[in-house]
Design an enzyme around this catalytic site. Structure first.
Site, PDB file in Angstrom:
ATOM      1  N   GLN A   1      23.037  57.153  36.016  1.00  0.00           N
ATOM      2  CA  GLN A   1      21.968  58.129  36.201  1.00  0.00           C
ATOM      3  C   GLN A   1      20.963  58.024  35.050  1.00  0.00           C
ATOM      4  O   GLN A   1      21.342  58.083  33.880  1.00  0.00           O
ATOM      5  CB  GLN A   1      22.577  59.544  36.264  1.00  0.00           C
ATOM      6  CG  GLN A   1      21.585  60.643  36.561  1.00  0.00           C
ATOM      7  CD  GLN A   1      20.973  60.523  37.963  1.00  0.00           C
ATOM      8  OE1 GLN A   1      21.643  60.190  38.933  1.00  0.00           O
ATOM      9  NE2 GLN A   1      19.671  60.763  38.051  1.00  0.00           N
TER      10      GLN A   1
ATOM     11  N   ASP B   1      22.022  50.972  43.331  1.00  0.00           N
ATOM     12  CA  ASP B   1      20.658  51.411  43.019  1.00  0.00           C
ATOM     13  C   ASP B   1      19.684  50.224  43.066  1.00  0.00           C
ATOM     14  O   ASP B   1      18.469  50.404  43.112  1.00  0.00           O
ATOM     15  CB  ASP B   1      20.616  52.024  41.605  1.00  0.00           C
ATOM     16  CG  ASP B   1      20.457  53.543  41.631  1.00  0.00           C
ATOM     17  OD1 ASP B   1      20.138  54.078  42.704  1.00  0.00           O
ATOM     18  OD2 ASP B   1      20.647  54.173  40.575  1.00  0.00           O
TER      19      ASP B   1
ATOM     20  N   LYS C   1      24.000  64.214  44.833  1.00  0.00           N
ATOM     21  CA  LYS C   1      24.525  62.927  45.319  1.00  0.00           C
ATOM     22  C   LYS C   1      25.994  63.059  45.707  1.00  0.00           C
ATOM     23  O   LYS C   1      26.429  62.543  46.732  1.00  0.00           O
ATOM     24  CB  LYS C   1      24.340  61.842  44.243  1.00  0.00           C
ATOM     25  CG  LYS C   1      22.902  61.368  44.111  1.00  0.00           C
ATOM     26  CD  LYS C   1      22.682  60.499  42.883  1.00  0.00           C
ATOM     27  CE  LYS C   1      21.185  60.214  42.722  1.00  0.00           C
ATOM     28  NZ  LYS C   1      20.852  59.538  41.461  1.00  0.00           N
TER      29      LYS C   1
END
Ligand code: NDP
Length: 285
Positions: free
Chosen positions: A97, A120, A53
């Site tokens: 994460q 997200d 990422k």
């Protein structure tokens, strides 16, 4: 006849080139998009995802920073950092994460991310907005699937779509997005009886179970579009999806490969959401 392969790597690369220009334009106006990733513990797979990422951000002109915490960290420390990031004007997107260590509550951390920075798309407000068709940010993996369908000119409206898997990060938001696009949607789970009876009715079949190669050709309708979200490391070290690619490609109309299908799209949509978050922050100023 063999199915057309939906090349996620190629679609993602085209989209990323467009977004690089958007990020450059924002930077020229004094606002470089910024992403912060919070990672707790030393899960090896998570570290690789985070590194990928960060690299993708740098290639796209997005500033990024990683906030690492040891497995022994307590929830309050991490919550405190997320609150700081919520206030930080350099940061437009924040993601935690997953998976987190067992003593952490995913929902609590994710809920602490400001809605306008939740790139997200996992916090309650964003999921609620998605249910009502007013999403602020779409969760990256299902958003990537929708983009792949769009870019491959596959019509969703009026189709029978079957989603196998009901996780909060893939299956459920995927089903909602297909519904929003006008598909008739069925969600199957590990409790579904006669799974094949459902999957065989699918014009669009999306599989996200984490069970390698579980969808075989006899479970697929002729000429169906088959989207394989699964990423599984096989004993020989190779990656495989949840779909038995070799047999299903002989029956489907379109199919995504693993690797090189949905995976690259997920990262691409994270970049897209981060740039979008920065653009919205600019409008607010
Ligand atoms: P979860 O484990 O959270 O969810 C799996 C879902 O599959 C559950 O809802 C489960 O049902 C269902 N399921 C399991 N076995 C069966 C079965 N035999 N028949 C029908 N349904 C079944 O996984 P995720 O959604 O997080 O991930 C799924 C896969 O996608 C994994 O391989 C993961 O690595 C991959 N992934 C890929 C991404 C990408 O970028 N390409 C991003 C995110 C995930 P139940 O709820 O009843 O247990």
């Amino acid at each position: 006849m063999s199915a057309k392969i939906i090349d996620g790597k190629k679609i993602a690369s085209t989209l990323r080139a467009e977004w690089r220009v958007r990020a450059e334009n924002l930077k020229k106006q004094g606002l470089q998009p910024g992403l912060a990733v919070v990672i707790v513990g030393d899960n090896q797979a998570s570290s690789i995802y985070v590194r990928n990422k960060m690299r993708a951000c740098s290639e796209t002109g997005i500033y990024s920073e990683v906030h690492e915490f040891p497995e022994s960290a307590n929830e309050d420390e991490v919550l405190c950092r997320i609150h700081d990031l919520n206030e930080n004007p350099k940061i437009h997107g924040i993601l935690v994460q997953l998976p987190l260590p067992r003593h952490f509550k995913d929902r609590k951390l994710i809920a602490s991310i400001a809605v306008e920075k939740d790139v997200d798309g996992f916090n309650f407000n964003n999921i609620g907005a998605l249910v009502t068709g007013n999403a602020v940010f779409l969760p990256c993996t299902p958003y990537g699937v929708i983009k792949m369908l769009e870019k491959s000119n596959i019509q969703v409206e009026g189709k029978n779509a079957v989603v196998v898997g009901r996780s909060n990060i893939v299956g459920k938001p995927m089903a909602l997005m297909l519904l929003e696009k006008g598909a008739t949607v069925t969600i199957c789970t590990s409790k579904t009886r006669n799974l094949a009876e459902h999957t065989r009715r699918a014009d669009i079949l999306v599989v996200a179970t984490g069970k390698p190669k579980m969808i075989t050709a006899d479970m697929v309708k002729t000429n169906a579009t088959v989207i394989d979200v699964g990423i599984n490391r096989m004993p020989n070290g190779k990656l495989a999806g949840d779909v038995d690619f070799e047999s299903v490609k002989e029956k489907a109309g379109y199919i995504t490969p693993v690797p090189g299908g949905v995976g690259p799209m997920t990262i691409a949509m994270l970049l897209c959401n981060t740039i979008e978050a920065a653009s919205r922050a600019q409008v607010k100023v």
